[in-house]
Design an enzyme around this catalytic site. Structure first.
Site, PDB file in Angstrom:
ATOM      1  N   GLU A  96       0.822  -1.206   0.000  1.00 49.13           N
ATOM      2  CA  GLU A  96       0.000   0.000   0.000  1.00 49.13           C
ATOM      3  C   GLU A  96       0.862   1.263   0.000  1.00 49.13           C
ATOM      4  O   GLU A  96       1.957   1.291   0.552  1.00 49.13           O
ATOM      5  CB  GLU A  96      -0.931  -0.009   1.216  1.00 49.13           C
ATOM      6  CG  GLU A  96      -1.904  -1.185   1.149  1.00 49.13           C
ATOM      7  CD  GLU A  96      -2.988  -1.164   2.202  1.00 49.13           C
ATOM      8  OE1 GLU A  96      -4.139  -1.428   1.836  1.00 49.13           O
ATOM      9  OE2 GLU A  96      -2.702  -0.885   3.386  1.00 49.13           O
ATOM     10  N   CYS A 109       3.445   8.542   1.225  1.00 50.03           N
ATOM     11  CA  CYS A 109       4.009   7.595   2.174  1.00 50.03           C
ATOM     12  C   CYS A 109       4.213   6.268   1.448  1.00 50.03           C
ATOM     13  O   CYS A 109       3.241   5.638   1.028  1.00 50.03           O
ATOM     14  CB  CYS A 109       3.035   7.452   3.345  1.00 50.03           C
ATOM     15  SG  CYS A 109       3.574   6.267   4.579  1.00 50.03           S
ATOM     16  N   CYS A 116       6.592  -6.876   7.070  1.00 46.68           N
ATOM     17  CA  CYS A 116       7.709  -6.374   7.866  1.00 46.68           C
ATOM     18  C   CYS A 116       8.243  -7.502   8.726  1.00 46.68           C
ATOM     19  O   CYS A 116       7.487  -8.310   9.247  1.00 46.68           O
ATOM     20  CB  CYS A 116       7.246  -5.216   8.749  1.00 46.68           C
ATOM     21  SG  CYS A 116       8.625  -4.341   9.547  1.00 46.68           S
ATOM     22  N   CYS A 120       6.778  -5.118  15.865  1.00 41.68           N
ATOM     23  CA  CYS A 120       6.304  -4.099  16.803  1.00 41.68           C
ATOM     24  C   CYS A 120       4.860  -4.428  17.186  1.00 41.68           C
ATOM     25  O   CYS A 120       4.016  -4.668  16.318  1.00 41.68           O
ATOM     26  CB  CYS A 120       6.406  -2.711  16.181  1.00 41.68           C
ATOM     27  SG  CYS A 120       8.094  -2.295  15.708  1.00 41.68           S
ATOM     28  N   CYS A 123       1.634  -2.424  15.709  1.00 40.10           N
ATOM     29  CA  CYS A 123       1.584  -2.108  14.274  1.00 40.10           C
ATOM     30  C   CYS A 123       0.889  -3.219  13.500  1.00 40.10           C
ATOM     31  O   CYS A 123       1.193  -4.392  13.656  1.00 40.10           O
ATOM     32  CB  CYS A 123       2.994  -1.903  13.737  1.00 40.10           C
ATOM     33  SG  CYS A 123       3.012  -1.505  11.978  1.00 40.10           S
ATOM     34  N   CYS A 344      -1.165   5.882  10.011  1.00 40.28           N
ATOM     35  CA  CYS A 344       0.082   5.253  10.462  1.00 40.28           C
ATOM     36  C   CYS A 344      -0.221   3.915  11.119  1.00 40.28           C
ATOM     37  O   CYS A 344      -1.066   3.822  12.004  1.00 40.28           O
ATOM     38  CB  CYS A 344       0.786   6.099  11.516  1.00 40.28           C
ATOM     39  SG  CYS A 344       1.169   7.749  11.018  1.00 40.28           S
TER      40      CYS A 344
END
Ligand code: SAH
Length: 369
Positions: A96, A109, A116, A120, A123, A344
């Site tokens: 995205e 962004c 990933c 975290c 997230c 975010c």
């Protein structure tokens, strides 16, 4: 000799790489500059339309080269003007990219990895697990696509004025491709963005921060999220490998010796009852007292099955006031695009997980029922 069946994708090649490509076929270096303008300034992918290349060159490029960006499979528009694209890659994975218009500027962004590898806890990308690094063409391709789809507003020469590597993935764990892509973003023959307009955000891969400092002059953001190691260990597991002290030392090295005064932006996600107490704010002031720092407070953006909640606005405001009183330049990041899951930490794409993390979460969730 027979031709290589896979065409070379020229979209992600930075100028020196493109010059080498042309040199290898006996063409002059200025061909690279001509091609870059067609591709990045004009958004062209068809060699036949690049009229200042010789006819022979155009024909031969069409045989063994290509300009290819990911494919847009979905475009979503938020009520606040934020736009999100879901892009499909050759292998079927999706990533995205988000465009955030603001007064006088437009920020894109971009993602740097499929999923990933870091974990975290707050997230949503982490939940997807990890598949692979993006290529430079897939990274700069996000800008290429967005540029072609956005018209500058009245009075503005371009729609995209800033790029942040804050999408899916940890950019410093995909170092080479990210460097090539960022060089193109900053090259006048491509997107010509100034060094303050290209920001790389990292969760703190210390050795790569030092390499970056010596390679490319971009702005740096660091996902800090906690004022001490005990808490940061829980939120950003990479902290166990690169704890706060070496991380901040790397931040200082990053800005030291820069010609212009520069600071590092520290991102701090506001998690209710976790890292948002005034004592945390005071600890943060002490921690950052000798680092050239700006702080971005990010109200937590929820996603399904998260264990966290967003801090109350009043709590965030008080937290911010302590930082400001402590001499830290602090802003609270406005939540944008959350109605289309573009805020975010909400980017998810479609990741064929190879880390088995998604599986682990699925099992965990099953166990909850
Ligand atoms: N891996 C890099 C790049 C991602 S940047 C990094 O960690 O910096 C994305 C930013 O959004 C990071 O600061 C990240 O910590 C933050 N973020 C992640 N999940 C979030 C959430 N649910 N709500 C608000 N911010 C979040």
């Amino acid at each position: 000799m027979h031709a290589d069946p896979t065409p070379v994708n020229l979209l992600g090649l930075a100028q020196p790489e493109l010059e080498a490509f042309f040199a290898a076929r006996g063409e002059a270096g200025f061909r690279a500059r001509q091609l870059m303008k067609w591709v990045h300034h004009h958004g062209l992918a068809d060699f036949q339309l690049m009229t200042d290349l010789s006819r022979n060159l155009r024909t031969s490029l069409a045989v063994d080269a290509e300009i290819r960006a990911p494919e847009v499979v979905l475009e979503q528009n938020s009520t606040d003007g934020t736009r999100k694209w879901l892009l499909r890659l050759d292998d079927g994975n999706c990533i995205e990219t988000v465009f955030i218009p603001e007064d006088g500027r437009g920020t894109l962004c971009v993602s740097s990895q499929v999923g990933c590898a870091l974990d975290c806890t707050f997230c949503s990308t982490a939940r997807q697990g990890f598949n692979r690094n993006l290529t430079s063409a897939e990274i700069v391709g996000q800008l290429w696509i967005a540029k072609s789809r956005l018209q500058p507003e009245a009075g503005q020469s371009r729609a995209i004025t800033n790029v942040v590597l804050m999408g899916m993935g940890e950019p410093l764990l995909n170092y080479d491709a990210v460097i090539s892509a960022m060089s193109l973003m900053m090259d006048d023959l491509a997107y010509g963005l100034g060094k303050r307009r290209v920001t790389l955000s990292t969760s703190g891969v210390v050795p790569a921060m030092d390499r970056l400092k010596d390679t490319l002059d971009v702005s740096l953001a660091v996902s800090l999220h906690a004022p001490n190691n005990a808490l940061r260990d829980q939120l950003v597991p990479l902290n166990k490998k690169y704890p706060i002290e070496p991380l901040l030392a790397a931040c200082k090295r990053f800005v030291a010796g820069k010609a212009r005064k520069q600071s590092v932006t520290f991102e701090y996600v506001m998690l209710k009852g976790v890292n948002d107490r005034l004592e945390h704010a005071r600890e943060l002031v002490r921690l950052l007292h000798d680092v050239p720092a700006k702080v971005n407070l990010i109200p937590f953006n929820p996603f399904p099955q998260t264990r966290y909640e967003r801090s109350d606005p009043v709590t965030i405001e008080r937290f911010r006031n302590v930082l400001i009183a402590g001499g830290l330049h602090t802003i609270t990041r406005k939540t944008r695009g959350d109605d289309i899951d573009a805020a975010c930490g909400q980017l998810a794409g479609k990741v064929e997980d190879r880390s088995r993390r998604a599986l682990r979460f699925a099992r965990l969730e099953e166990g909850l029922h």
